[in-house]
Design a protein around this motif. Structure first.
Motif, PDB file in Angstrom:
ATOM      1  N   ARG A  31       0.844  -1.206   0.000  1.00 33.94           N
ATOM      2  CA  ARG A  31       0.000   0.000   0.000  1.00 33.94           C
ATOM      3  C   ARG A  31       0.880   1.258   0.000  1.00 33.94           C
ATOM      4  O   ARG A  31       0.637   2.215  -0.735  1.00 33.94           O
ATOM      5  N   ARG A  32       1.930   1.225   0.808  1.00 36.91           N
ATOM      6  CA  ARG A  32       2.835   2.383   0.877  1.00 36.91           C
ATOM      7  C   ARG A  32       3.567   2.579  -0.462  1.00 36.91           C
ATOM      8  O   ARG A  32       3.817   3.709  -0.877  1.00 36.91           O
ATOM      9  N   MET A  33       3.928   1.478  -1.106  1.00 34.85           N
ATOM     10  CA  MET A  33       4.571   1.595  -2.425  1.00 34.85           C
ATOM     11  C   MET A  33       3.594   2.204  -3.440  1.00 34.85           C
ATOM     12  O   MET A  33       3.971   3.048  -4.247  1.00 34.85           O
ATOM     13  N   CYS A  34       2.337   1.773  -3.374  1.00 33.49           N
ATOM     14  CA  CYS A  34       1.318   2.309  -4.295  1.00 33.49           C
ATOM     15  C   CYS A  34       1.130   3.810  -4.074  1.00 33.49           C
ATOM     16  O   CYS A  34       1.022   4.580  -5.031  1.00 33.49           O
ATOM     17  N   LEU A  35       1.098   4.199  -2.819  1.00 41.16           N
ATOM     18  CA  LEU A  35       0.887   5.611  -2.488  1.00 41.16           C
ATOM     19  C   LEU A  35       1.986   6.470  -3.122  1.00 41.16           C
ATOM     20  O   LEU A  35       1.711   7.490  -3.770  1.00 41.16           O
ATOM     21  N   ALA A  36       3.234   6.045  -2.943  1.00 44.09           N
ATOM     22  CA  ALA A  36       4.358   6.802  -3.513  1.00 44.09           C
ATOM     23  C   ALA A  36       4.283   6.803  -5.039  1.00 44.09           C
ATOM     24  O   ALA A  36       4.486   7.838  -5.684  1.00 44.09           O
ATOM     25  N   LYS A  37       3.986   5.653  -5.611  1.00 38.99           N
ATOM     26  CA  LYS A  37       3.964   5.538  -7.079  1.00 38.99           C
ATOM     27  C   LYS A  37       2.863   6.418  -7.688  1.00 38.99           C
ATOM     28  O   LYS A  37       3.127   7.216  -8.590  1.00 38.99           O
ATOM     29  N   TYR A  38       1.656   6.288  -7.176  1.00 39.79           N
ATOM     30  CA  TYR A  38       0.554   7.018  -7.815  1.00 39.79           C
ATOM     31  C   TYR A  38       0.556   8.508  -7.461  1.00 39.79           C
ATOM     32  O   TYR A  38       0.051   9.327  -8.233  1.00 39.79           O
ATOM     33  N   PHE A  39       1.144   8.862  -6.321  1.00 44.63           N
ATOM     34  CA  PHE A  39       1.338  10.288  -6.026  1.00 44.63           C
ATOM     35  C   PHE A  39       2.247  10.880  -7.108  1.00 44.63           C
ATOM     36  O   PHE A  39       1.923  11.899  -7.728  1.00 44.63           O
TER      37      PHE A  39
END
Ligand code: MG
Length: 301
Positions: free
Chosen positions: A26-34
């Motif tokens: 989830r944290r990786m997704c947050l950084a990526k999509y931000f």
């Protein structure tokens, strides 16, 4: 020595609970999509500052923030993933990059100088001198005795004041974790052109535990849990930036895509349904955050 699975513990993901693995994802997704939303904002000429994207290097922040969530953070450029993974507010970071007074530094600092004091995280950005955050972080740990992380890149590792600060941390047995996010490039120059020595061997010679590993989040988590009992310590993490040193362009395909690899690993663990849900949810949230009409409205205020 640099390789996609260098130092990665075989089958390590199986030793983790599903919750921890999914939360790191989830944290990786947050950084990526931000950052993907930010790329579009930059292309639409809506941002005020130069940007240093974490794309490609999301796994390091996701794993470290999960392993040691309470540490003080001293970061430099390419730190959006760190801020977001440790619980920073995405809207405040967006506002900072738009130059708004509601940003992390009141809209006055930009991408490389994210400040966040109070609330969920304590984070100090840097001001332009590469690696300056290392002696600042060591000084803060000396004064406060609070556990601290200094993040820097493989280029900053070559600055003399970085060595001096690391030596000082050893002498005074300070609770500092030094993290080198090693993408093998200083702007555009590969490490082998710049130096013949290893930062890990230097850290070891100074008298602290030190290691090289690739950016597998499960391995990083495990290694950090051991290192935190024996600080100061140094960890050099091989990662691949997906975009230019500064800006949103690309030099071509990176050596490896850790985000894709983590997704594949989670699928093997039988978590495909959950990762689709997590990724979609974050993607939708970040699309709203970076919605062009919304940004134009914010900028007119
Ligand atoms: Mg670098």
């Amino acid at each position: 020595m640099r390789a996609v699975n260098f130092g990665v513990i075989p089958n390590i993901s199986r030793t983790f609970s599903k919750d921890v693995s999914l939360d790191m994802f989830r944290r990786m997704c947050l950084a990526k999509y931000f950052d993907l939303g930010l790329v579009e904002a930059v292309k639409g000429d809506l941002t005020r500052y130069l940007v240093y994207l974490s794309l490609g290097q999301e796994a390091t922040a996701a794993a470290i923030s999960k392993a040691v969530p309470e540490y003080m953070l001293f970061t430099q450029h390419r730190c959006h993933a760190t801020y977001l993974a440790f619980g920073g507010d995405p809207a405040k970071l967006r506002d900072e990059l738009l130059g708004l007074s509601t940003g992390t530094s009141g809209g006055r600092a930009g991408s490389n100088c994210i400040q966040c004091h109070g609330g969920k995280i304590t984070m100090f950005g840097h001001h332009g001198l590469i690696g300056e955050n290392v002696p600042l972080g060591v000084g803060a740990a000396f004064g406060s005795r609070k556990p601290t992380i200094c993040f820097f890149g493989d280029g900053a590792a070559e600055e003399d004041y970085v060595f001096v600060a690391m030596g000082f941390a050893v002498t005074h047995k300070l609770p500092v974790l030094f993290v080198c996010e090693d993408n093998d490039l200083s702007i555009l120059t590969p490490t082998k052109v710049r130096r013949s020595w290893s930062m890990t061997k230097v850290a070891n010679a100074l008298g602290m535990p030190a290691m090289d590993i690739a950016d597998d989040p499960w391995t990083i988590f495990k290694k950090i849990q051991k290192l935190k009992c024996n600080l100061p310590a140094f960890i050099n993490i091989y990662a691949c930036r997906a975009n230019w040193h500064v800006g949103v362009g690309t030099d071509g395909p990176p050596e490896w895509d850790r985000f894709k690899m983590v997704k594949n690993e989670l699928k093997k663990l039988g978590l495909e349904k959950q990762i689709i849900q997590i990724e979609k949810k974050i993607q939708d949230e970040m699309e709203k955050l970076w919605d062009k009409k919304r940004l134009q409205k914010l900028l007119k205020k």
